[in-house]
Design a protein around this motif. Sequence first.
Motif, PDB file in Angstrom:
ATOM      1  N   PHE A  92       0.834  -1.203   0.000  1.00  0.00           N
ATOM      2  CA  PHE A  92       0.000   0.000   0.000  1.00  0.00           C
ATOM      3  C   PHE A  92       0.871   1.255   0.000  1.00  0.00           C
ATOM      4  N   GLU A  93       1.897   1.253   0.852  1.00  0.00           N
ATOM      5  CA  GLU A  93       2.776   2.429   0.933  1.00  0.00           C
ATOM      6  C   GLU A  93       3.593   2.597  -0.330  1.00  0.00           C
ATOM      7  N   ALA A  94       3.951   1.482  -0.960  1.00  0.00           N
ATOM      8  CA  ALA A  94       4.694   1.568  -2.212  1.00  0.00           C
ATOM      9  C   ALA A  94       3.867   2.246  -3.304  1.00  0.00           C
ATOM     10  N   LYS A  95       2.564   1.989  -3.312  1.00  0.00           N
ATOM     11  CA  LYS A  95       1.693   2.658  -4.287  1.00  0.00           C
ATOM     12  C   LYS A  95       1.636   4.161  -4.028  1.00  0.00           C
ATOM     13  N   LEU A  96       1.652   4.549  -2.750  1.00  0.00           N
ATOM     14  CA  LEU A  96       1.677   5.985  -2.432  1.00  0.00           C
ATOM     15  C   LEU A  96       2.970   6.614  -2.942  1.00  0.00           C
ATOM     16  N   ILE A  97       4.071   5.914  -2.767  1.00  0.00           N
ATOM     17  CA  ILE A  97       5.359   6.437  -3.241  1.00  0.00           C
ATOM     18  C   ILE A  97       5.342   6.577  -4.760  1.00  0.00           C
ATOM     19  N   GLU A  98       4.729   5.620  -5.446  1.00  0.00           N
ATOM     20  CA  GLU A  98       4.632   5.709  -6.905  1.00  0.00           C
ATOM     21  C   GLU A  98       3.800   6.916  -7.331  1.00  0.00           C
ATOM     22  N   ARG A  99       2.745   7.216  -6.599  1.00  0.00           N
ATOM     23  CA  ARG A  99       1.933   8.381  -6.926  1.00  0.00           C
ATOM     24  C   ARG A  99       2.722   9.669  -6.718  1.00  0.00           C
ATOM     25  N   PHE A 100       3.469   9.744  -5.617  1.00  0.00           N
ATOM     26  CA  PHE A 100       4.296  10.931  -5.388  1.00  0.00           C
ATOM     27  C   PHE A 100       5.373  11.067  -6.461  1.00  0.00           C
ATOM     28  N   GLU A 101       5.910   9.952  -6.916  1.00  0.00           N
ATOM     29  CA  GLU A 101       6.956   9.980  -7.926  1.00  0.00           C
ATOM     30  C   GLU A 101       6.409  10.390  -9.292  1.00  0.00           C
ATOM     31  N   SER A 102       5.198   9.891  -9.609  1.00  0.00           N
ATOM     32  CA  SER A 102       4.610  10.188 -10.914  1.00  0.00           C
ATOM     33  C   SER A 102       4.032  11.603 -10.980  1.00  0.00           C
ATOM     34  N   ASP A 103       3.625  12.142  -9.835  1.00  0.00           N
ATOM     35  CA  ASP A 103       3.054  13.486  -9.801  1.00  0.00           C
ATOM     36  C   ASP A 103       3.784  14.301  -8.740  1.00  0.00           C
ATOM     37  N   ARG A 104       4.772  15.063  -9.181  1.00  0.00           N
ATOM     38  CA  ARG A 104       5.602  15.812  -8.245  1.00  0.00           C
ATOM     39  C   ARG A 104       4.847  17.002  -7.630  1.00  0.00           C
ATOM     40  N   THR A 105       3.672  17.313  -8.156  1.00  0.00           N
ATOM     41  CA  THR A 105       2.898  18.428  -7.579  1.00  0.00           C
ATOM     42  C   THR A 105       2.159  17.998  -6.309  1.00  0.00           C
ATOM     43  N   LEU A 106       2.050  16.706  -6.090  1.00  0.00           N
ATOM     44  CA  LEU A 106       1.376  16.220  -4.885  1.00  0.00           C
ATOM     45  C   LEU A 106       2.242  16.503  -3.668  1.00  0.00           C
ATOM     46  N   LYS A 107       1.685  17.174  -2.704  1.00  0.00           N
ATOM     47  CA  LYS A 107       2.399  17.485  -1.474  1.00  0.00           C
ATOM     48  C   LYS A 107       1.935  16.637  -0.293  1.00  0.00           C
ATOM     49  N   THR A 108       0.703  16.164  -0.374  1.00  0.00           N
ATOM     50  CA  THR A 108       0.167  15.343   0.714  1.00  0.00           C
ATOM     51  C   THR A 108      -0.954  14.471   0.195  1.00  0.00           C
ATOM     52  N   LEU A 109      -1.121  13.316   0.808  1.00  0.00           N
ATOM     53  CA  LEU A 109      -2.218  12.399   0.519  1.00  0.00           C
ATOM     54  C   LEU A 109      -2.804  11.943   1.847  1.00  0.00           C
ATOM     55  N   SER A 110      -4.101  11.849   1.905  1.00  0.00           N
ATOM     56  CA  SER A 110      -4.753  11.387   3.133  1.00  0.00           C
ATOM     57  C   SER A 110      -6.015  10.622   2.754  1.00  0.00           C
ATOM     58  N   ASP A 111      -6.247   9.558   3.490  1.00  0.00           N
ATOM     59  CA  ASP A 111      -7.429   8.719   3.255  1.00  0.00           C
ATOM     60  C   ASP A 111      -7.460   7.654   4.338  1.00  0.00           C
ATOM     61  N   PHE A 112      -8.215   6.581   4.074  1.00  0.00           N
ATOM     62  CA  PHE A 112      -8.322   5.481   5.027  1.00  0.00           C
ATOM     63  C   PHE A 112      -7.719   4.211   4.429  1.00  0.00           C
ATOM     64  N   ARG A 113      -7.223   3.362   5.309  1.00  0.00           N
ATOM     65  CA  ARG A 113      -6.769   2.034   4.918  1.00  0.00           C
ATOM     66  C   ARG A 113      -7.036   1.066   6.064  1.00  0.00           C
ATOM     67  N   SER A 114      -7.106  -0.197   5.722  1.00  0.00           N
ATOM     68  CA  SER A 114      -7.312  -1.240   6.729  1.00  0.00           C
ATOM     69  C   SER A 114      -6.008  -2.004   6.906  1.00  0.00           C
ATOM     70  N   GLN A 115      -5.652  -2.236   8.157  1.00  0.00           N
ATOM     71  CA  GLN A 115      -4.430  -2.956   8.464  1.00  0.00           C
ATOM     72  C   GLN A 115      -4.658  -3.808   9.702  1.00  0.00           C
ATOM     73  N   ALA A 116      -4.444  -5.106   9.539  1.00  0.00           N
ATOM     74  CA  ALA A 116      -4.639  -6.060  10.637  1.00  0.00           C
ATOM     75  C   ALA A 116      -6.055  -5.965  11.208  1.00  0.00           C
ATOM     76  N   GLY A 117      -7.031  -5.762  10.332  1.00  0.00           N
ATOM     77  CA  GLY A 117      -8.424  -5.694  10.750  1.00  0.00           C
ATOM     78  C   GLY A 117      -8.833  -4.389  11.389  1.00  0.00           C
ATOM     79  N   GLU A 118      -7.955  -3.402  11.394  1.00  0.00           N
ATOM     80  CA  GLU A 118      -8.260  -2.108  11.992  1.00  0.00           C
ATOM     81  C   GLU A 118      -8.259  -1.040  10.914  1.00  0.00           C
ATOM     82  N   LYS A 119      -9.231  -0.124  10.988  1.00  0.00           N
ATOM     83  CA  LYS A 119      -9.312   0.970  10.033  1.00  0.00           C
ATOM     84  C   LYS A 119      -8.453   2.122  10.518  1.00  0.00           C
ATOM     85  N   LEU A 120      -7.549   2.586   9.630  1.00  0.00           N
ATOM     86  CA  LEU A 120      -6.624   3.646   9.972  1.00  0.00           C
ATOM     87  C   LEU A 120      -6.787   4.814   9.008  1.00  0.00           C
TER      88      LEU A 120
END
Length: 364
Positions: free
Chosen positions: A128-156
């Motif tokens: 999941f984090e690798a995909k975020l890094i790819e988005r930052f790499e492909s779009d250098r104008t992105l300064k921040t990303l925020s949303d939800f993800r599930s990890q070990a059955g917990e919503k973060l």
Amino acid sequence: MEFANMLARLKLASQFTLLLSLIFITGIGLGGFALSKAMEHKALAEMNARGQMAMQIVNSVSSYTSNDIAPLITQLVDPQTTFIPETIRSIAARRVFENFKTNWQYKDLIYKQATLNPTNLDDQADRFEAKLIERFESDRTLKTLSDFRSQAGEKLFYSAQPLTVTNSSCLLCHGKPDQAPKSHLQRYGKQNGYGWKLNQVVGTQIIYIPTSEVFANAHKALFLFISIFIGIFALVLVSINYLLKWRVIQPLKSMAQLAQTISRETVSANEVRDLERQGLTQIAQRTDELGQLGRVFQKMVREVCDREQQLSQQLQQLHVEIDRSKLIHEVAEITESDYFQRLQQTAKEIRQGSKEDEGDVATR
């Protein structure tokens, strides 16, 4: 149509109760949905603000470490022979963040410097984090990303920023392995964390915030609001029903009973006046619209009673006149009959005969 027919069969108080209940259910449904969305939006904004503040603290500590602390310490200690963790910005940021978490408001926050090729394998980015890094790499104008993800059955909730190599000093340790300080190689080896390039997005700084407690607080606030709203509605409903019953329905019942009594054929004017004094006098003293209606109805009742009394007197007089006319007619029928004429003629002859006999006796 069926609802309208069913509503028409109910009493006035029941109609008001049913309509207000339907309005309340609709209102609490729409209001609850809108408030739920507003609470979720507020919770999201709160988590985002907490994450951004924590990120700013981390970045401030990292900048201070690399710009002020590291140059000062390297003047005192040779980094080639001695590894000094305090000069590593990521280590300094992580330790400050751990101290920052001692505050109960931020105890559940998780900071990770997720990297595709980290020196410390604890910082290895997952898929999941690798995909975020790819988005930052492909779009250098992105300064921040925020949303939800599930990890070990917990919503973060996460707030992420790109981790970009902007300072050439970083390449001293993360460039080529043979150029890295010996103390760094002795601690981390030659396998991981090398080959970075200037202006390359090598990872992401990410703050994780568990949503369970934040949304639980939002749901508690929503439940409290709905409970207060239900309590207020129940109080309003009881008050309206009370006022409707004692200020509207009861006076209308009195006027309805009086109108029903007047409609009977056997009712007397005295009975109507008694009912009018009992039911309408108090209503007519009111200053509202119902009092005005009571005064008009009272005037109408009195006019009906007066007319009823006049009609009764006229009927009595008419009965007397009818009886007199009937008597005259009957007398006329008797006097005009043949039998009465013969009797009258006989009586006349008898009177004449008596007069003649009296005359003869007088001449003698």
